[in-house]
Scaffold this motif. Structure first.
Motif, PDB file in Angstrom:
ATOM      1  N   ALA A   1     -15.593 -39.199  32.973  1.00 30.36           N
ATOM      2  CA  ALA A   1     -16.684 -40.129  33.293  1.00 30.36           C
ATOM      3  C   ALA A   1     -18.017 -39.621  32.761  1.00 30.36           C
ATOM      4  O   ALA A   1     -18.879 -40.406  32.365  1.00 30.36           O
ATOM      5  CB  ALA A   1     -16.765 -40.339  34.801  1.00 30.36           C
ATOM      6  N   LEU A   2     -18.182 -38.295  32.747  1.00 33.25           N
ATOM      7  CA  LEU A   2     -19.429 -37.709  32.255  1.00 33.25           C
ATOM      8  C   LEU A   2     -19.423 -37.530  30.740  1.00 33.25           C
ATOM      9  O   LEU A   2     -20.441 -37.178  30.155  1.00 33.25           O
ATOM     10  CB  LEU A   2     -19.683 -36.357  32.935  1.00 33.25           C
ATOM     11  CG  LEU A   2     -19.964 -36.419  34.434  1.00 33.25           C
ATOM     12  CD1 LEU A   2     -19.994 -35.018  35.023  1.00 33.25           C
ATOM     13  CD2 LEU A   2     -21.269 -37.145  34.709  1.00 33.25           C
ATOM     14  N   GLY A   3     -18.262 -37.728  30.119  1.00 34.89           N
ATOM     15  CA  GLY A   3     -18.169 -37.595  28.669  1.00 34.89           C
ATOM     16  C   GLY A   3     -18.126 -36.151  28.191  1.00 34.89           C
ATOM     17  O   GLY A   3     -18.500 -35.866  27.059  1.00 34.89           O
ATOM     18  N   HIS A   4     -17.665 -35.250  29.054  1.00 30.80           N
ATOM     19  CA  HIS A   4     -17.584 -33.842  28.686  1.00 30.80           C
ATOM     20  C   HIS A   4     -16.210 -33.509  28.111  1.00 30.80           C
ATOM     21  O   HIS A   4     -15.256 -34.271  28.251  1.00 30.80           O
ATOM     22  CB  HIS A   4     -17.840 -32.944  29.897  1.00 30.80           C
ATOM     23  CG  HIS A   4     -19.241 -33.011  30.406  1.00 30.80           C
ATOM     24  ND1 HIS A   4     -20.346 -32.804  29.618  1.00 30.80           N
ATOM     25  CD2 HIS A   4     -19.727 -33.272  31.648  1.00 30.80           C
ATOM     26  CE1 HIS A   4     -21.433 -32.920  30.335  1.00 30.80           C
ATOM     27  NE2 HIS A   4     -21.086 -33.221  31.578  1.00 30.80           N
ATOM     28  N   GLU A   5     -16.141 -32.349  27.506  1.00 29.63           N
ATOM     29  CA  GLU A   5     -14.876 -31.826  26.977  1.00 29.63           C
ATOM     30  C   GLU A   5     -14.140 -31.085  28.091  1.00 29.63           C
ATOM     31  O   GLU A   5     -14.711 -30.777  29.133  1.00 29.63           O
ATOM     32  CB  GLU A   5     -15.159 -30.854  25.819  1.00 29.63           C
ATOM     33  CG  GLU A   5     -15.922 -31.459  24.661  1.00 29.63           C
ATOM     34  CD  GLU A   5     -15.076 -32.422  23.850  1.00 29.63           C
ATOM     35  OE1 GLU A   5     -13.862 -32.173  23.708  1.00 29.63           O
ATOM     36  OE2 GLU A   5     -15.624 -33.431  23.381  1.00 29.63           O
TER      37      GLU A   5
ATOM     38  N   PRO B   1     -14.177 -25.355  33.988  1.00 28.27           N
ATOM     39  CA  PRO B   1     -14.544 -24.191  34.814  1.00 28.27           C
ATOM     40  C   PRO B   1     -15.883 -24.356  35.534  1.00 28.27           C
ATOM     41  O   PRO B   1     -16.075 -23.823  36.622  1.00 28.27           O
ATOM     42  CB  PRO B   1     -14.603 -23.036  33.812  1.00 28.27           C
ATOM     43  CG  PRO B   1     -13.752 -23.469  32.669  1.00 28.27           C
ATOM     44  CD  PRO B   1     -13.888 -24.967  32.600  1.00 28.27           C
ATOM     45  N   ALA B   2     -16.815 -25.087  34.943  1.00 29.54           N
ATOM     46  CA  ALA B   2     -18.116 -25.285  35.575  1.00 29.54           C
ATOM     47  C   ALA B   2     -18.072 -26.421  36.600  1.00 29.54           C
ATOM     48  O   ALA B   2     -18.690 -26.326  37.663  1.00 29.54           O
ATOM     49  CB  ALA B   2     -19.175 -25.590  34.521  1.00 29.54           C
TER      50      ALA B   2
ATOM     51  N   PRO C   1     -15.309 -26.116  40.494  1.00 31.63           N
ATOM     52  CA  PRO C   1     -15.749 -25.655  41.813  1.00 31.63           C
ATOM     53  C   PRO C   1     -16.701 -26.635  42.513  1.00 31.63           C
ATOM     54  O   PRO C   1     -16.656 -26.793  43.729  1.00 31.63           O
ATOM     55  CB  PRO C   1     -16.476 -24.336  41.507  1.00 31.63           C
ATOM     56  CG  PRO C   1     -15.905 -23.880  40.209  1.00 31.63           C
ATOM     57  CD  PRO C   1     -15.579 -25.131  39.455  1.00 31.63           C
ATOM     58  N   ARG C   2     -17.521 -27.323  41.748  1.00 32.65           N
ATOM     59  CA  ARG C   2     -18.451 -28.285  42.349  1.00 32.65           C
ATOM     60  C   ARG C   2     -17.702 -29.485  42.912  1.00 32.65           C
ATOM     61  O   ARG C   2     -18.000 -29.977  43.996  1.00 32.65           O
ATOM     62  CB  ARG C   2     -19.485 -28.727  41.321  1.00 32.65           C
ATOM     63  CG  ARG C   2     -20.515 -27.640  41.049  1.00 32.65           C
ATOM     64  CD  ARG C   2     -21.480 -28.039  39.951  1.00 32.65           C
ATOM     65  NE  ARG C   2     -22.537 -27.081  39.794  1.00 32.65           N
ATOM     66  CZ  ARG C   2     -22.430 -25.969  39.078  1.00 32.65           C
ATOM     67  NH1 ARG C   2     -21.313 -25.669  38.467  1.00 32.65           N
ATOM     68  NH2 ARG C   2     -23.451 -25.131  38.981  1.00 32.65           N
ATOM     69  N   VAL C   3     -16.701 -29.959  42.163  1.00 30.15           N
ATOM     70  CA  VAL C   3     -15.919 -31.098  42.645  1.00 30.15           C
ATOM     71  C   VAL C   3     -15.128 -30.689  43.888  1.00 30.15           C
ATOM     72  O   VAL C   3     -15.103 -31.420  44.889  1.00 30.15           O
ATOM     73  CB  VAL C   3     -14.982 -31.633  41.535  1.00 30.15           C
ATOM     74  CG1 VAL C   3     -14.009 -32.663  42.094  1.00 30.15           C
ATOM     75  CG2 VAL C   3     -15.796 -32.231  40.396  1.00 30.15           C
TER      76      VAL C   3
ATOM     77  N   THR D   1      -4.569 -38.405  45.377  1.00 30.52           N
ATOM     78  CA  THR D   1      -4.778 -37.843  44.043  1.00 30.52           C
ATOM     79  C   THR D   1      -4.998 -36.336  44.115  1.00 30.52           C
ATOM     80  O   THR D   1      -5.732 -35.855  44.978  1.00 30.52           O
ATOM     81  CB  THR D   1      -6.012 -38.516  43.396  1.00 30.52           C
ATOM     82  OG1 THR D   1      -5.829 -39.930  43.457  1.00 30.52           O
ATOM     83  CG2 THR D   1      -6.179 -38.100  41.961  1.00 30.52           C
ATOM     84  N   ARG D   2      -4.374 -35.620  43.177  1.00 27.44           N
ATOM     85  CA  ARG D   2      -4.550 -34.167  43.104  1.00 27.44           C
ATOM     86  C   ARG D   2      -5.991 -33.830  42.734  1.00 27.44           C
ATOM     87  O   ARG D   2      -6.655 -34.582  42.028  1.00 27.44           O
ATOM     88  CB  ARG D   2      -3.623 -33.558  42.038  1.00 27.44           C
ATOM     89  CG  ARG D   2      -2.151 -33.715  42.317  1.00 27.44           C
ATOM     90  CD  ARG D   2      -1.299 -33.086  41.239  1.00 27.44           C
ATOM     91  NE  ARG D   2      -1.754 -33.486  39.903  1.00 27.44           N
ATOM     92  CZ  ARG D   2      -1.568 -32.775  38.801  1.00 27.44           C
ATOM     93  NH1 ARG D   2      -0.936 -31.631  38.847  1.00 27.44           N
ATOM     94  NH2 ARG D   2      -1.994 -33.213  37.648  1.00 27.44           N
ATOM     95  N   THR D   3      -6.432 -32.661  43.187  1.00 28.14           N
ATOM     96  CA  THR D   3      -7.779 -32.184  42.868  1.00 28.14           C
ATOM     97  C   THR D   3      -7.959 -32.116  41.356  1.00 28.14           C
ATOM     98  O   THR D   3      -8.992 -32.520  40.822  1.00 28.14           O
ATOM     99  CB  THR D   3      -8.015 -30.793  43.492  1.00 28.14           C
ATOM    100  OG1 THR D   3      -7.728 -30.854  44.887  1.00 28.14           O
ATOM    101  CG2 THR D   3      -9.439 -30.333  43.285  1.00 28.14           C
ATOM    102  N   PHE D   4      -6.954 -31.611  40.657  1.00 23.84           N
ATOM    103  CA  PHE D   4      -6.996 -31.493  39.204  1.00 23.84           C
ATOM    104  C   PHE D   4      -7.320 -32.844  38.563  1.00 23.84           C
ATOM    105  O   PHE D   4      -8.133 -32.936  37.638  1.00 23.84           O
ATOM    106  CB  PHE D   4      -5.663 -30.956  38.679  1.00 23.84           C
ATOM    107  CG  PHE D   4      -5.613 -30.775  37.196  1.00 23.84           C
ATOM    108  CD1 PHE D   4      -6.028 -29.588  36.613  1.00 23.84           C
ATOM    109  CD2 PHE D   4      -5.156 -31.795  36.363  1.00 23.84           C
ATOM    110  CE1 PHE D   4      -5.982 -29.415  35.238  1.00 23.84           C
ATOM    111  CE2 PHE D   4      -5.115 -31.636  34.989  1.00 23.84           C
ATOM    112  CZ  PHE D   4      -5.532 -30.444  34.429  1.00 23.84           C
TER     113      PHE D   4
END
Length: 144
Positions: A102-106, A111-112, A115-117, A90-93
């Protein structure tokens, strides 16, 4: 202009807010007093090791601000889930997209979270839990 009885809710809310702020100020002053006491102890210890040192000449360091976005192991679990569900490299994207969903974010969270992933994928690769196939934008990740 409203009557006194019409303002009682606003006055009560303002009193509560003032009390909360005053309490916070007291707490911050105590914390400041403690930090200044600790600084004096460190300065005294420094002067024991080097009597010529001027502790005031040591510039203050900007405190590190750590933002805890995930519970312990949560990001790893989300990455493993994304790779497990896809069933293929699977691609990083796409891993980032899976975590965002999964977190329910937009999408604005990319951008936030990106980098963490990415750094967590590198960490998991160093631990031998995932493998990276290819490089750059074509890089794909798979479970080991």
């Amino acid at each position: 202009m409203q009557t006194d009885s019409g303002n009682r809710y606003a006055v009560k809310a303002l009193k509560d807010k003032r009390a909360a702020l005053a309490g916070e100020i007291i707490q911050l002053k105590k914390k400041l007093d403690w930090a200044e006491s600790q600084l004096r102890h460190v300065d005294a210890t420094l002067s024991l090791f080097d009597p010529k040192i001027d502790p005031g000449a040591i510039p203050a360091a900007r405190p590190q601000k750590h933002v805890k976005l995930f519970k312990q192991g949560e990001l790893n679990r989300l990455i493993f889930d994304a790779l497990r569900v896809s069933g293929e490299p699977t691609r990083t994207f796409d891993v980032i997209t899976s975590v965002i969903l999964a977190l329910g974010h937009e999408e604005s969270a990319r951008p936030a979270l990106g980098p963490r992933v990415r750094s967590n994928l590198q960490y998991l690769m160093r631990r031998g839990e995932v493998a990276k196939i290819g490089g750059g934008r074509d890089a794909r990740w798979t479970l080991l």
